[in-house]
Design a protein around this motif. Structure first.
Motif, mmCIF file in Angstrom:
data_model
loop_
_atom_site.group_PDB
_atom_site.id
_atom_site.type_symbol
_atom_site.label_atom_id
_atom_site.label_comp_id
_atom_site.label_asym_id
_atom_site.label_seq_id
_atom_site.Cartn_x
_atom_site.Cartn_y
_atom_site.Cartn_z
ATOM 1 N N ARG A 183 0.844 -1.208 0.000
ATOM 2 C CA ARG A 183 0.000 0.000 0.000
ATOM 3 C C ARG A 183 0.873 1.250 0.000
ATOM 4 O O ARG A 183 0.595 2.227 -0.688
ATOM 5 C CB ARG A 183 -0.923 -0.002 1.219
ATOM 6 C CG ARG A 183 -2.032 -1.010 1.147
ATOM 7 C CD ARG A 183 -3.072 -0.768 2.240
ATOM 8 N NE ARG A 183 -3.999 -1.875 2.313
ATOM 9 C CZ ARG A 183 -3.894 -2.883 3.178
ATOM 10 N NH1 ARG A 183 -2.930 -2.883 4.069
ATOM 11 N NH2 ARG A 183 -4.768 -3.869 3.174
ATOM 12 N N ARG A 184 1.940 1.224 0.810
ATOM 13 C CA ARG A 184 2.816 2.391 0.884
ATOM 14 C C ARG A 184 3.525 2.614 -0.451
ATOM 15 O O ARG A 184 3.661 3.748 -0.907
ATOM 16 C CB ARG A 184 3.838 2.201 2.002
ATOM 17 C CG ARG A 184 3.260 2.386 3.398
ATOM 18 C CD ARG A 184 4.366 2.530 4.438
ATOM 19 N NE ARG A 184 5.113 1.298 4.611
ATOM 20 C CZ ARG A 184 4.771 0.324 5.466
ATOM 21 N NH1 ARG A 184 3.692 0.454 6.206
ATOM 22 N NH2 ARG A 184 5.497 -0.764 5.581
ATOM 23 N N ARG B 272 2.472 1.777 -3.422
ATOM 24 C CA ARG B 272 1.502 2.293 -4.394
ATOM 25 C C ARG B 272 1.255 3.786 -4.163
ATOM 26 O O ARG B 272 1.198 4.577 -5.096
ATOM 27 C CB ARG B 272 0.189 1.514 -4.265
ATOM 28 C CG ARG B 272 -0.770 1.739 -5.417
ATOM 29 C CD ARG B 272 -2.009 0.883 -5.236
ATOM 30 N NE ARG B 272 -2.772 0.827 -6.461
ATOM 31 C CZ ARG B 272 -3.571 1.791 -6.869
ATOM 32 N NH1 ARG B 272 -3.699 2.889 -6.149
ATOM 33 N NH2 ARG B 272 -4.242 1.671 -8.004
ATOM 34 N N LYS B 273 1.137 4.140 -2.879
ATOM 35 C CA LYS B 273 0.911 5.548 -2.540
ATOM 36 C C LYS B 273 2.122 6.394 -2.929
ATOM 37 O O LYS B 273 1.973 7.515 -3.416
ATOM 38 C CB LYS B 273 0.645 5.670 -1.029
ATOM 39 C CG LYS B 273 0.024 6.982 -0.621
ATOM 40 C CD LYS B 273 -0.483 6.893 0.804
ATOM 41 C CE LYS B 273 -1.292 8.129 1.154
ATOM 42 N NZ LYS B 273 -1.856 8.053 2.492
ATOM 43 N N GLU C 127 -4.914 8.069 -12.139
ATOM 44 C CA GLU C 127 -5.208 8.042 -10.706
ATOM 45 C C GLU C 127 -4.470 9.157 -9.968
ATOM 46 O O GLU C 127 -4.982 9.710 -8.998
ATOM 47 C CB GLU C 127 -4.859 6.673 -10.123
ATOM 48 C CG GLU C 127 -5.464 6.493 -8.757
ATOM 49 C CD GLU C 127 -5.496 5.060 -8.284
ATOM 50 O OE1 GLU C 127 -5.433 4.141 -9.125
ATOM 51 O OE2 GLU C 127 -5.584 4.864 -7.068
ATOM 52 N N ASP D 209 -5.925 12.013 -7.493
ATOM 53 C CA ASP D 209 -5.368 12.303 -6.169
ATOM 54 C C ASP D 209 -5.294 13.806 -5.944
ATOM 55 O O ASP D 209 -5.577 14.305 -4.860
ATOM 56 C CB ASP D 209 -3.961 11.709 -6.056
ATOM 57 C CG ASP D 209 -3.945 10.460 -5.204
ATOM 58 O OD1 ASP D 209 -5.034 9.984 -4.832
ATOM 59 O OD2 ASP D 209 -2.855 9.946 -4.917
ATOM 60 N N ARG E 71 -6.403 -0.027 -5.505
ATOM 61 C CA ARG E 71 -6.719 1.400 -5.475
ATOM 62 C C ARG E 71 -6.427 1.969 -4.100
ATOM 63 O O ARG E 71 -6.205 1.220 -3.147
ATOM 64 C CB ARG E 71 -8.179 1.633 -5.866
ATOM 65 C CG ARG E 71 -9.150 0.843 -4.985
ATOM 66 C CD ARG E 71 -10.538 0.926 -5.470
ATOM 67 N NE ARG E 71 -11.056 2.284 -5.391
ATOM 68 C CZ ARG E 71 -12.308 2.603 -5.671
ATOM 69 N NH1 ARG E 71 -13.139 1.673 -6.077
ATOM 70 N NH2 ARG E 71 -12.730 3.837 -5.566
ATOM 71 N N GLN E 72 -6.459 3.295 -4.027
ATOM 72 C CA GLN E 72 -6.221 3.970 -2.757
ATOM 73 C C GLN E 72 -7.543 4.175 -2.023
ATOM 74 O O GLN E 72 -8.596 4.298 -2.648
ATOM 75 C CB GLN E 72 -5.589 5.337 -2.998
ATOM 76 C CG GLN E 72 -4.242 5.289 -3.668
ATOM 77 C CD GLN E 72 -3.214 4.528 -2.851
ATOM 78 O OE1 GLN E 72 -2.753 3.479 -3.254
ATOM 79 N NE2 GLN E 72 -2.874 5.044 -1.698
ATOM 80 N N ASN E 73 -7.453 4.242 -0.692
ATOM 81 C CA ASN E 73 -8.621 4.610 0.110
ATOM 82 C C ASN E 73 -8.508 6.085 0.458
ATOM 83 O O ASN E 73 -7.814 6.470 1.394
ATOM 84 C CB ASN E 73 -8.671 3.767 1.391
ATOM 85 C CG ASN E 73 -9.841 4.151 2.277
ATOM 86 O OD1 ASN E 73 -10.654 5.014 1.931
ATOM 87 N ND2 ASN E 73 -9.934 3.531 3.433
ATOM 88 N N ARG E 74 -9.178 6.917 -0.317
ATOM 89 C CA ARG E 74 -9.088 8.358 -0.111
ATOM 90 C C ARG E 74 -10.199 8.882 0.786
ATOM 91 O O ARG E 74 -10.094 9.945 1.370
ATOM 92 C CB ARG E 74 -9.147 9.086 -1.463
ATOM 93 C CG ARG E 74 -8.024 8.730 -2.403
ATOM 94 C CD ARG E 74 -8.214 9.326 -3.781
ATOM 95 N NE ARG E 74 -7.114 8.979 -4.652
ATOM 96 C CZ ARG E 74 -7.011 7.835 -5.318
ATOM 97 N NH1 ARG E 74 -7.974 6.931 -5.223
ATOM 98 N NH2 ARG E 74 -5.972 7.588 -6.084
#
Length: 211
Positions: free
Chosen positions: A23-24, A26-27, A72, A76, A137-140
């Motif tokens: 996750r990190r 990807r972010k 994406e 963001d 995907r990210q959790n925004r």
């Protein structure tokens, strides 16, 4: 250069640790792409990978191509910052703050609907891949919902607060818009009325003493 996939053989890194690392990573890739986009250029995948301190091959594990990454990253940039969103908000009422968040997110989703639908399609495609550990995907939305609830957090039962946060996450974003628009065929005003009703009902339910 780190490969960024958390599979470096470090002792003690289990499944959860590896997923968090992914996750990190990807972010980091999205942040790097966003920084380069803000400079006004269309970066290459190599430039994004270099900024994120990962290899080009790793970048390809997280995004199928440069267009998907930049798509994406642009979203963001469009998502509001929680601190800025509530900077001038005097209200501590969670319903008022959630309605404000709903207004802003709805406008963002409406203005970027084609890109968000494409991102969702890519995310669904990714969910069918073998590498399920790589986040699709990210959790925004969760950080924004938590910021909206923060001033009133002490008024909720601690056990109810995470349930409220997660239930609200179902209400905002492109998935909810697709249900309102494609399935229920509601116009924006009718959809907003439903969202407002659900926000109020969820907050009331979370404040109700457990039976």
């Amino acid at each position: 250069m780190a490969d960024g996939n958390g599979e470096d053989g470090s002792a003690g890194i289990g499944g959860a640790g590896r997923r968090n690392q992914k996750r990190r990573t990807r972010k980091d890739l999205l942040r790097a792409a966003a920084r380069l986009l803000r400079d006004g250029d269309r970066p290459s995948l190599e430039q994004v990978a270099e900024q994120a301190l990962v290899s080009r091959a790793t970048a390809y594990r997280y995004f199928p191509n440069l267009d998907a990454l930049l798509l994406e990253a642009a979203l963001d940039i469009a998502v509001p910052d929680a601190e800025a969103l509530f900077a001038d908000a005097d209200a501590t009422d969670p319903v008022a703050r959630l309605e404000r968040l709903d207004d802003v997110l709805h406008a963002m989703v409406r203005d970027h609907e084609p890109q968000l639908r494409l991102m969702l399609a890519l995310s669904l495609q990714r969910g069918l891949s073998d590498d399920a550990d790589v986040p699709a995907r990210q959790n925004r939305r969760t950080p924004l919902i938590e910021a909206a609830l923060l001033p009133a957090a002490g008024t909720f039962d601690p056990a109810q607060l995470p349930l409220l946060r997660d239930a609200l996450a179902l209400l905002v974003g492109i998935e909810a818009r697709i249900v309102f628009e494609d399935v229920l065929q509601l116009d924006d005003a009718a959809a907003a009325a439903v969202r407002r009703w659900v926000i109020g009902a969820l907050v009331d339910a979370a404040r109700r003493p457990p039976a």
